[in-house]
Design a protein around this motif. Structure first.
Motif, PDB file in Angstrom:
ATOM      1  N   PRO B  14      -8.461 -12.183   3.411  1.00 37.88           N
ATOM      2  CA  PRO B  14      -7.038 -12.279   3.092  1.00 37.88           C
ATOM      3  C   PRO B  14      -6.187 -11.750   4.242  1.00 37.88           C
ATOM      4  CG  PRO B  14      -8.026 -10.395   2.004  1.00 37.88           C
ATOM      5  CD  PRO B  14      -9.151 -11.125   2.689  1.00 37.88           C
ATOM      6  N   ALA B  15      -4.991 -12.247   4.334  1.00 41.77           N
ATOM      7  CA  ALA B  15      -4.058 -11.740   5.346  1.00 41.77           C
ATOM      8  C   ALA B  15      -3.675 -10.305   5.000  1.00 41.77           C
ATOM      9  CB  ALA B  15      -2.817 -12.621   5.382  1.00 41.77           C
ATOM     10  N   VAL B  16      -3.520  -9.476   5.991  1.00 36.68           N
ATOM     11  CA  VAL B  16      -3.040  -8.118   5.771  1.00 36.68           C
ATOM     12  C   VAL B  16      -1.591  -8.208   5.290  1.00 36.68           C
ATOM     13  CG1 VAL B  16      -2.453  -5.946   6.916  1.00 36.68           C
ATOM     14  CG2 VAL B  16      -4.559  -7.170   7.524  1.00 36.68           C
ATOM     15  N   PRO B  17      -1.258  -7.509   4.202  1.00 36.67           N
ATOM     16  CA  PRO B  17       0.118  -7.613   3.716  1.00 36.67           C
ATOM     17  C   PRO B  17       1.104  -7.023   4.728  1.00 36.67           C
ATOM     18  CG  PRO B  17      -1.105  -5.896   2.553  1.00 36.67           C
ATOM     19  CD  PRO B  17      -2.098  -6.630   3.401  1.00 36.67           C
ATOM     20  N   ALA B  18       2.333  -7.509   4.668  1.00 40.18           N
ATOM     21  CA  ALA B  18       3.360  -7.078   5.617  1.00 40.18           C
ATOM     22  C   ALA B  18       3.509  -5.559   5.592  1.00 40.18           C
ATOM     23  CB  ALA B  18       4.685  -7.748   5.280  1.00 40.18           C
ATOM     24  N   GLU B  19       3.605  -5.011   4.386  1.00 39.16           N
ATOM     25  CA  GLU B  19       3.681  -3.556   4.256  1.00 39.16           C
ATOM     26  C   GLU B  19       2.295  -3.064   3.879  1.00 39.16           C
ATOM     27  OE1 GLU B  19       6.307  -0.355   1.674  1.00 39.16           O
ATOM     28  OE2 GLU B  19       6.868  -2.463   1.760  1.00 39.16           O
ATOM     29  N   ARG B  20       1.767  -2.165   4.694  1.00 40.37           N
ATOM     30  CA  ARG B  20       0.402  -1.710   4.437  1.00 40.37           C
ATOM     31  C   ARG B  20       0.334  -0.930   3.131  1.00 40.37           C
ATOM     32  NH1 ARG B  20      -2.791  -1.509   9.282  1.00 40.37           N
ATOM     33  NH2 ARG B  20      -3.730   0.477   8.736  1.00 40.37           N
ATOM     34  N   SER B  21      -0.685  -1.244   2.310  1.00 38.25           N
ATOM     35  CA  SER B  21      -0.855  -0.547   1.040  1.00 38.25           C
ATOM     36  C   SER B  21      -1.441   0.834   1.281  1.00 38.25           C
ATOM     37  CB  SER B  21      -1.817  -1.330   0.136  1.00 38.25           C
ATOM     38  OG  SER B  21      -1.281  -2.587  -0.174  1.00 38.25           O
ATOM     39  N   SER B  22      -0.896   1.827   0.568  1.00 38.37           N
ATOM     40  CA  SER B  22      -1.469   3.169   0.661  1.00 38.37           C
ATOM     41  C   SER B  22      -2.724   3.235  -0.209  1.00 38.37           C
ATOM     42  CB  SER B  22      -0.445   4.207   0.208  1.00 38.37           C
ATOM     43  OG  SER B  22      -0.024   3.944  -1.115  1.00 38.37           O
ATOM     44  N   LEU B  23      -3.731   3.914   0.310  1.00 34.88           N
ATOM     45  CA  LEU B  23      -5.005   4.026  -0.410  1.00 34.88           C
ATOM     46  C   LEU B  23      -5.501   5.462  -0.305  1.00 34.88           C
ATOM     47  CD1 LEU B  23      -8.028   1.573  -0.252  1.00 34.88           C
ATOM     48  CD2 LEU B  23      -8.365   4.031   0.087  1.00 34.88           C
ATOM     49  N   LEU B  48      -9.169  -2.992   7.177  1.00 35.85           N
ATOM     50  CA  LEU B  48      -8.870  -4.021   6.176  1.00 35.85           C
ATOM     51  C   LEU B  48      -7.388  -4.031   5.800  1.00 35.85           C
ATOM     52  CD1 LEU B  48     -12.004  -3.714   3.850  1.00 35.85           C
ATOM     53  CD2 LEU B  48     -11.348  -5.738   5.183  1.00 35.85           C
ATOM     54  N   GLY B  49      -6.618  -3.131   6.378  1.00 31.03           N
ATOM     55  CA  GLY B  49      -5.172  -3.188   6.185  1.00 31.03           C
ATOM     56  C   GLY B  49      -4.582  -2.082   5.344  1.00 31.03           C
ATOM     57  N   PHE B  50      -5.389  -1.108   4.940  1.00 33.67           N
ATOM     58  CA  PHE B  50      -4.859  -0.048   4.089  1.00 33.67           C
ATOM     59  C   PHE B  50      -4.435   1.172   4.912  1.00 33.67           C
ATOM     60  CE2 PHE B  50      -7.806  -2.450   1.384  1.00 33.67           C
ATOM     61  CZ  PHE B  50      -6.992  -2.735   0.306  1.00 33.67           C
ATOM     62  N   GLU B  51      -3.420   1.840   4.437  1.00 35.26           N
ATOM     63  CA  GLU B  51      -2.992   3.143   4.952  1.00 35.26           C
ATOM     64  C   GLU B  51      -3.820   4.193   4.201  1.00 35.26           C
ATOM     65  OE1 GLU B  51      -0.969   4.947   7.649  1.00 35.26           O
ATOM     66  OE2 GLU B  51       0.136   3.138   7.045  1.00 35.26           O
ATOM     67  N   VAL B  52      -4.873   4.689   4.837  1.00 36.27           N
ATOM     68  CA  VAL B  52      -5.854   5.502   4.115  1.00 36.27           C
ATOM     69  C   VAL B  52      -5.544   6.988   4.204  1.00 36.27           C
ATOM     70  CG1 VAL B  52      -8.299   6.123   3.944  1.00 36.27           C
ATOM     71  CG2 VAL B  52      -7.634   3.762   4.522  1.00 36.27           C
ATOM     72  N   GLN B  53      -5.583   7.646   3.053  1.00 35.65           N
ATOM     73  CA  GLN B  53      -5.516   9.108   3.008  1.00 35.65           C
ATOM     74  C   GLN B  53      -6.738   9.628   2.267  1.00 35.65           C
ATOM     75  OE1 GLN B  53      -1.794  10.472   1.376  1.00 35.65           O
ATOM     76  NE2 GLN B  53      -0.927  10.570   3.442  1.00 35.65           N
ATOM     77  N   ILE B  54      -7.253  10.761   2.752  1.00 39.39           N
ATOM     78  CA  ILE B  54      -8.402  11.380   2.098  1.00 39.39           C
ATOM     79  C   ILE B  54      -7.934  12.620   1.360  1.00 39.39           C
ATOM     80  CG2 ILE B  54     -10.642  12.494   2.463  1.00 39.39           C
ATOM     81  CD1 ILE B  54     -11.022  10.692   4.913  1.00 39.39           C
ATOM     82  N   PHE B 166     -12.274  -7.235  -3.088  1.00 40.24           N
ATOM     83  CA  PHE B 166     -11.543  -5.989  -3.329  1.00 40.24           C
ATOM     84  C   PHE B 166     -10.137  -6.065  -2.732  1.00 40.24           C
ATOM     85  CE2 PHE B 166     -10.423  -1.873  -1.277  1.00 40.24           C
ATOM     86  CZ  PHE B 166     -10.138  -1.143  -2.420  1.00 40.24           C
ATOM     87  N   VAL B 167     -10.036  -6.525  -1.475  1.00 33.02           N
ATOM     88  CA  VAL B 167      -8.730  -6.574  -0.803  1.00 33.02           C
ATOM     89  C   VAL B 167      -7.779  -7.521  -1.543  1.00 33.02           C
ATOM     90  CG1 VAL B 167      -7.530  -7.224   1.322  1.00 33.02           C
ATOM     91  CG2 VAL B 167      -9.679  -5.945   1.447  1.00 33.02           C
ATOM     92  N   GLU B 168      -8.282  -8.680  -1.918  1.00 32.77           N
ATOM     93  CA  GLU B 168      -7.431  -9.631  -2.653  1.00 32.77           C
ATOM     94  C   GLU B 168      -6.979  -9.058  -3.989  1.00 32.77           C
ATOM     95  OE1 GLU B 168      -8.589 -13.652  -3.191  1.00 32.77           O
ATOM     96  OE2 GLU B 168      -9.419 -13.860  -1.171  1.00 32.77           O
ATOM     97  N   ALA B 169      -7.908  -8.365  -4.678  1.00 32.92           N
ATOM     98  CA  ALA B 169      -7.544  -7.780  -5.974  1.00 32.92           C
ATOM     99  C   ALA B 169      -6.478  -6.709  -5.798  1.00 32.92           C
ATOM    100  CB  ALA B 169      -8.784  -7.191  -6.654  1.00 32.92           C
ATOM    101  N   MET B 170      -6.614  -5.908  -4.744  1.00 30.33           N
ATOM    102  CA  MET B 170      -5.647  -4.839  -4.515  1.00 30.33           C
ATOM    103  C   MET B 170      -4.285  -5.399  -4.094  1.00 30.33           C
ATOM    104  SD  MET B 170      -7.220  -2.147  -5.409  1.00 30.33           S
ATOM    105  CE  MET B 170      -7.989  -3.242  -6.614  1.00 30.33           C
ATOM    106  N   ASN B 171      -4.286  -6.533  -3.388  1.00 35.75           N
ATOM    107  CA  ASN B 171      -3.040  -7.163  -2.960  1.00 35.75           C
ATOM    108  C   ASN B 171      -2.395  -7.994  -4.066  1.00 35.75           C
ATOM    109  OD1 ASN B 171      -3.437  -6.036  -0.492  1.00 35.75           O
ATOM    110  ND2 ASN B 171      -4.140  -7.918   0.501  1.00 35.75           N
ATOM    111  N   GLY B 172      -3.076  -8.076  -5.220  1.00 36.17           N
ATOM    112  CA  GLY B 172      -2.528  -8.852  -6.326  1.00 36.17           C
ATOM    113  C   GLY B 172      -2.702 -10.346  -6.154  1.00 36.17           C
TER     114      GLY B 172
END
Lengths: 320, 320
Positions: B14-23, B48-54, B166-172
């Motif tokens: 999937p294309a990376v969404p314009a605004e990166r999703s926080s994860l 994969l395009g997510f803004e990752v925080q641990i 997973f990425v497609e599901a998270m992007n809706g």
């Protein structure tokens, strides 16, 4: 007798009753792969004073079961109709769950009224707790013929506590069993219906019509091959379901056969018990000689018992 | 996308969404022994395009747990308050059962309303089904960060269906997943609430306030290290508890990691499925790509879905 008597080498062997008790061996669950342990168990039980009969399908085989479901159900009902003094399962395994919805519970209860003592543990917990749920009839947590009387002498033979305790219980002479528990329960005196036995099998009845809704009971539990975290999960389920808090006491037997994991990092049975004690107000005792181990007592499930602790000596008594 | 698409070598990334999703990555149950899989997972999820925080306590350790109960509970609530787009557990193990009575379910439900997708499987089933039971909120049966994104390339790397699904599901963007099921269900069309996931963990909720009382649902199930006879016992419990017959369909995923026994004598997963089909009127399908295996789809738990079968092609669809 108390199974923790110091003189283990010379247990009080009970006198053989004047009239020999009839004892039927049957296989309601897992398949018996070999006949030898069954024959050895029958021989030893005869030597202990029982008139032993082996059910016609005790050695039946269908996949991992002692015959198909109809065969095993017919065996159960046949034994109930014969109503021997003792109905002793040859082994556990898995299989009674498949029969629960089809068992003629009143037929089994009538056999109990006629004097039959149904004995076993492990998968038999499903039969015993189903019987309690549907009819209130008493059965006996105790040995399994092949596991406890069919072990060759090279493998340890018959345990010198298990055998006399079983014989006394079957003869109606046993009134109590004692064991050493851990510190912290000195002075505990309570009473209630004794129930439970194998934790996994007991849990497999929760939410079904075969679950005995015992409150104010003494819940005895054991298991095999279950890591302490799995035992903890099951006990927490009982707590969250309102079962643990509703009991007068929980008495833990042996939890054997599980393997440590590098993930444990110190988590063990002791940590599991500490967790359970932290969430329930019910006393959780350990040390009951019962489980998938050679030394096991025989105890009346579904019967009102007293639990008394003095120092670290615990006694479960039912008198007459 | 359908995970059984023939062109597995070139999945539709999937294309990376314009605004990166926080994860946010958090560890609510079992301890993470090593940091390396977590770091690798974070790196790959960023790619994969997510803004990752641990989460601060993702690597906490207390016995076999990722920190003591208070620590893990605080982590859960901290993630819920932050309400990232995606709350992805690092691993399962065991530990959520200890927290169930103390979780602030409305807080978690508010994070879902704010857009958080809680993702995981295995022990996470306790969190997801508890959330459904208490609030009706949707969560996502899907990967675990370390298991699915933290595997080194030498060990197989990231699965080429699991990641894009997973990425497609998270992007809706994901509206359905397809899979090959076994014969006998051609023409089946039904719908209901999708629920379930790990069978053992789901069963550990039965009888407690954390059990979601779903009827008319689509029940998806998988498990690991459980012999078919144990799977059968759990499914028979669901049947005897009235749960299976009350569903529109049961969809079985992978049951992996169990070992054959000399006692089996031909009894296997197929025999188990046959037994369950013989006792319930509910269609029991197999083949869902979900479980403790590399290839797994991401599916919305608690959401109304359609299940359609044409020939042996099954589709679970939820649209928008």
């Amino acid at each position: 007798m108390t199974p923790m008597a110091t003189d283990r080498a010379a247990p009080d062997l009970p006198a053989v009753p004047a009239e020999r008790s009839s004892l039927q061996l049957f296989t309601p669950a897992g398949v018996l792969l070999r006949a030898a342990p069954l024959k050895l168990a029958a021989k030893r039980l005869k030597a202990l004073g029982f008139e032993v009969q082996i059910d016609a399908s005790a050695l039946a085989k269908q996949q991992r079961f002692a015959g198909d479901d109809d065969t095993r159900l017919a065996a159960l009902h046949r034994v109930a109709q014969a109503a021997p003094s003792v109905a002793l399962a040859t082994r556990g395994g898995y299989g009674l769950t498949r029969l629960l919805d089809r068992i003629d519970w009143p037929l089994l209860a009538r056999s109990v009224e006629r004097g039959t003592r149904w004995v076993g543990h492990s998968d038999l917990t499903a039969l015993q707790m189903g019987l309690l749920a549907h009819t209130g009839a008493t059965s006996w947590a105790g040995p399994l013929a092949c596991d406890d009387f069919g072990r060759s002498d090279a493998d340890g033979g018959v345990d010198d506590i298990t055998a006399p305790c079983f014989v006394e219980a079957m003869n109606g002479e046993l009134e109590a069993v004692g064991f050493r528990t851990d510190a912290g329960f000195d002075g505990l005196e309570t009473q209630g219906t004794l129930w439970g036995a194998n934790l996994t099998v007991l849990l497999s009845l929760l939410g079904t019509p075969h679950w005995p809704k015992v409150s104010g009971g003494i819940l005895m539990l054991e298991d095999v091959n279950e890591h302490p975290y799995r035992v903890e999960r099951m006990l927490l389920q009982l707590q969250q379901a309102g079962v643990l808090d509703a009991q007068r006491a929980v008495v833990l037997g042996d939890f054997s056969g599980w393997r440590k994991s590098p993930l444990d990092r110190g988590y063990d049975l002791k940590a599991m018990v500490a967790c359970i004690r932290s969430v329930t107000r019910t006393p959780v005792l350990t040390g009951l000689p019962f489980g998938h181990v050679p030394t096991k007592v025989t105890l009346p499930l579904g019967r009102e018992v007293e639990l008394v602790v003095q120092g670290r000596d615990a006694l479960i008594a039912w008198g007459h």
